[in-house]
Structures are given as C-alpha cells and as structure tokens.
Design a protein around this motif. Structure first.
Motif, mmCIF file in Angstrom:
data_model
loop_
_atom_site.group_PDB
_atom_site.id
_atom_site.type_symbol
_atom_site.label_atom_id
_atom_site.label_comp_id
_atom_site.label_asym_id
_atom_site.label_seq_id
_atom_site.Cartn_x
_atom_site.Cartn_y
_atom_site.Cartn_z
ATOM 1 N N HIS A 1 -7.249 5.066 8.736
ATOM 2 C CA HIS A 1 -7.458 5.335 7.136
ATOM 3 C C HIS A 1 -7.939 4.228 6.474
ATOM 4 O O HIS A 1 -7.760 3.018 6.647
ATOM 5 C CB HIS A 1 -6.010 5.733 6.688
ATOM 6 N N GLU B 1 0.803 3.806 -2.981
ATOM 7 C CA GLU B 1 0.570 5.262 -2.459
ATOM 8 C C GLU B 1 1.509 6.234 -2.923
ATOM 9 O O GLU B 1 1.433 7.207 -3.748
ATOM 10 C CB GLU B 1 0.403 5.486 -1.142
ATOM 11 N N LEU C 1 0.698 -1.136 0.009
ATOM 12 C CA LEU C 1 -0.102 0.095 -0.022
ATOM 13 C C LEU C 1 1.015 1.366 0.080
ATOM 14 O O LEU C 1 0.608 2.145 -0.523
ATOM 15 C CB LEU C 1 -1.103 0.086 1.146
ATOM 16 N N LYS C 2 2.013 1.207 0.781
ATOM 17 C CA LYS C 2 2.867 2.271 0.738
ATOM 18 C C LYS C 2 3.540 2.650 -0.680
ATOM 19 O O LYS C 2 3.836 3.697 -1.114
ATOM 20 C CB LYS C 2 4.071 2.174 1.848
ATOM 21 N N THR D 1 -6.816 6.263 -7.103
ATOM 22 C CA THR D 1 -6.984 7.567 -7.582
ATOM 23 C C THR D 1 -7.162 7.281 -9.259
ATOM 24 O O THR D 1 -7.506 6.149 -9.610
ATOM 25 C CB THR D 1 -5.289 8.019 -7.541
ATOM 26 N N TYR E 1 -8.157 3.224 1.947
ATOM 27 C CA TYR E 1 -7.315 3.388 0.813
ATOM 28 C C TYR E 1 -8.314 3.334 -0.402
ATOM 29 O O TYR E 1 -9.208 2.539 -0.542
ATOM 30 C CB TYR E 1 -6.397 2.120 0.663
ATOM 31 N N VAL F 1 -2.877 4.729 -5.400
ATOM 32 C CA VAL F 1 -4.192 4.660 -4.315
ATOM 33 C C VAL F 1 -3.576 6.098 -3.472
ATOM 34 O O VAL F 1 -2.680 6.600 -3.412
ATOM 35 C CB VAL F 1 -3.968 3.514 -3.553
ATOM 36 N N GLY F 2 -4.765 6.538 -2.849
ATOM 37 C CA GLY F 2 -4.808 7.724 -1.955
ATOM 38 C C GLY F 2 -5.286 6.999 -0.469
ATOM 39 O O GLY F 2 -6.089 6.162 -0.319
ATOM 40 N N ARG F 3 -4.578 7.740 0.450
ATOM 41 C CA ARG F 3 -5.188 7.359 1.800
ATOM 42 C C ARG F 3 -5.883 8.299 2.276
ATOM 43 O O ARG F 3 -5.330 9.664 2.357
ATOM 44 C CB ARG F 3 -3.546 7.379 2.597
ATOM 45 N N HIS F 4 -6.822 8.019 2.995
ATOM 46 C CA HIS F 4 -7.820 8.954 3.375
ATOM 47 C C HIS F 4 -8.278 8.745 4.978
ATOM 48 O O HIS F 4 -8.782 7.555 4.986
ATOM 49 C CB HIS F 4 -9.151 8.962 2.596
#
Lengths: 165, 165
Positions: free
Chosen positions: B81, B64, B60-61, B86, B83, B69-72
């Motif tokens: 958070h 990102e 995931l890192k 995008t 994921y 992917v974005g982390r919200h």
DNA sequence: ATAGTAACTATGATAATCATAGTGACAAGT
DNA sequence: ACTTGTCACTATGATTATCATAGTTACTAT
C-alpha cells in the motif's frame, strides 16, 4: 527540569522540520493560542488549556528560550511575571490562523457549531467578517497579528466560561 | 496498538484546539510534510523522517482514521500500500506552508543557508519565486496545494541524499 | 491568625517513545 | 532449492514524558 529531550532545532535544514520541533507539541500550540488571545498569566493559561502547571512551566521556559515569548514582571510585591509573545512569536499568527481555518472547515460535525463557525473573526479595520480567508474579503488587505477580533460561538463561549468559573 | 491516548477531537469547541489534537505531534507533522512532497511509501517516509516504523505505522493509522490520508494498494503480489493525502489532508497545505515561512524567517542562523532560503518555492503557473508570501508576488494568485515547485538549497538537498543513500 | 492568590516545584503512577530485532509475503539470482 | 533482498510492518524492553495530586513560597486582605 522537565524539558522534553527533543532534537536540536538545527538537526535538519528542512524549514517544516524546524518548525515542527517547536510546534509539534500539543501543549506548545495550546499555550500559543492562549497568548494570541491575550492570556498572559500562568494560572490563566494553565486553567484554560487544561494542562498541568508543570507542563505549562516547562513549555513557557522552552518558548522563552526560543525567543518566542518574553517574561515581564507586572508587579513587585510579591514578584509576579506575565508572558507575552515576541515579534518572533507574533509571526506564528499565520500558522495558528491556518490551523483555525482548517478546523472550521473540517473538524466539526455538520451543525455542531449551530450553523456558523466555532469562532467568528471580524477585520478590525473594516468590520468585515473574514470567514476563513487569509486576506480580508471586504477590503483585500492580508490578515496578520492584531488585525482580527474574535467572537466565540455560544458553545465555545460557554466552554471557556466553565473553565474559569 | 500504539495510538497515543489523546483527548477526543470533540473535547473542545476551539478550532485551534481541535487542530492541535492532530497537529500537535512532531511525527504527524513530519509525515504530512513528506506526503506533501510526494513521498507515499511507508519505508520512504520512515527513512526520511527518521521516525521508527512503529511510530510511522501508528501515525498513519491515526491520520487514516481522521480522514486526512488514504491507503491505496499499488501492487497485488505481494500486496503493498501507499499513502496519499485526501482533500482534507491537502487542505492542511496552508498550515505547513505557514510553518515553512516562519522557519525561513526565524529558525536559521544568519548565513546558515548560504544567503537564500533553505527551500525556494517557484509558482508553477508563472515561474515567479514566491519568497515567503501567501499570494504569488508575480501574478497575485493565492497559493495552494500543488501550485508550488520546491527547490532545496544545497545544504538541504545534501541532507536528504544522505538519508536515502 | 487565618484564608486567599499567583506562580510555581515535587512526587509517583501511567503512558508514550526509541532503538533494536524479528515476521510474512513475495521476487530474483545462483 | 536456497539464499538474498525488498517492503511493510509487528514485538520487546529500556528510557522518557505526561498526568494527577499535593506542597511550597511569598506575599495581601480580613
């Protein structure tokens, strides 16, 4: 043997999961790419992909075992083999082509390829530049294995020349 | 850190090679699949993919970092958070969908899925079963992210239930 | 006899992965 | 207050895979 110990293909019913068992491997993808571009020989694949011979050997065996590539003798003395995509392998065209399309759109810095795509594809049947479409923008035909002629950008063509020279 | 030491994306000009740096990884593919199916949470992804938390975290890192992917944050106390794909990530739809189509055609033993596909897709806009086409056979529209509704076969649906239960 | 070519195999160092356990921040129940 | 539970991780050590480098086999060409 140096086959990676991966889960059986039949470990999941998910189709993406099954594909991922085979395709979720950098070496497999690079070898498939080379096979799609008509590279059939062990050494040629090893040099162009930059993978070591052991990895190439292990992956070709895996691919052969999965029925994605076939091994054919092209001479007898000494006995030499070449590798070719089977029908099952050729059907991976859509996957590799989608990867190419994604990269052309997202994986280059602005101007990195000098304006055009890193690799341009021409529809053999009608001569149209297909851009990043899945159906020919000129004649509307869906694109598949063998329909396209690739023209590498100067940067890509220089890179490939450097490897084989 | 446990990021795999892979070649820089910019190590090659070949678009398939660039995609392969990211996608030539089983864990990345499985995580993307889950994200496409709407799984946004770490635990949910870890359980469904069967990957260990360390691998999920590392990938995931990576994703990102690549802008896929974005982390919200979805809550504050405690801070948690989720994921999400995008635009760059959503554009990988064609790749995953091509993988699915290939597997449906080649990766199952005859009768293994009970006659139909392992996962059936319906075009939301017109309700047609899209089979393994890249354009809807009912209305002719090219298929993209969000256009399809998946219906798992009984076997696949039982498998997923077993993981989360 | 020596060098070259193609397709590998062998070996040891380095790096990634897996299984398992543990941490930190909080909520909810007793 | 204390235990239990949830979620998103991090830590550790054993197992595996990969990479770089060298070697092998079976020939052909000079």
């Amino acid at each position: 043997m140096n086959l990676p110990k991966r889960a059986d293909l039949s470990d999941t019913f998910c189709p993406v999961g099954r594909s991922a068992e085979l395709l979720g491997d950098r070496a497999v993808l690079l070898i498939l790419r080379d096979l799609f571009f008509g590279r059939r020989r062990f050494e040629s694949i090893a040099v162009n992909t930059g993978l070591g011979p052991q990895l190439v050997s292990a992956r070709l065996k895996l691919l052969e075992g999965e029925g994605v590539v076939g091994r054919h003798a092209y001479q007898d003395r000494p006995l030499r083999h070449e590798y070719r995509l089977t029908a099952k392998g050729k059907d991976l065209f859509d996957v590799l082509y989608a990867m190419r399309n994604w990269a052309e759109q997202w994986a280059y810095a602005p101007g990195e390829t000098g304006g055009g795509p890193a690799m341009r594809y021409i529809h053999r049947a009608c001569g149209a530049d297909v851009g990043t479409s899945t159906a020919c923008p000129g004649c509307g035909v869906p694109l598949g294995y063998g329909d396209l002629k690739g023209e590498p950008s100067p940067a890509l063509s220089a890179e490939q020349a450097a490897k084989s020279g």
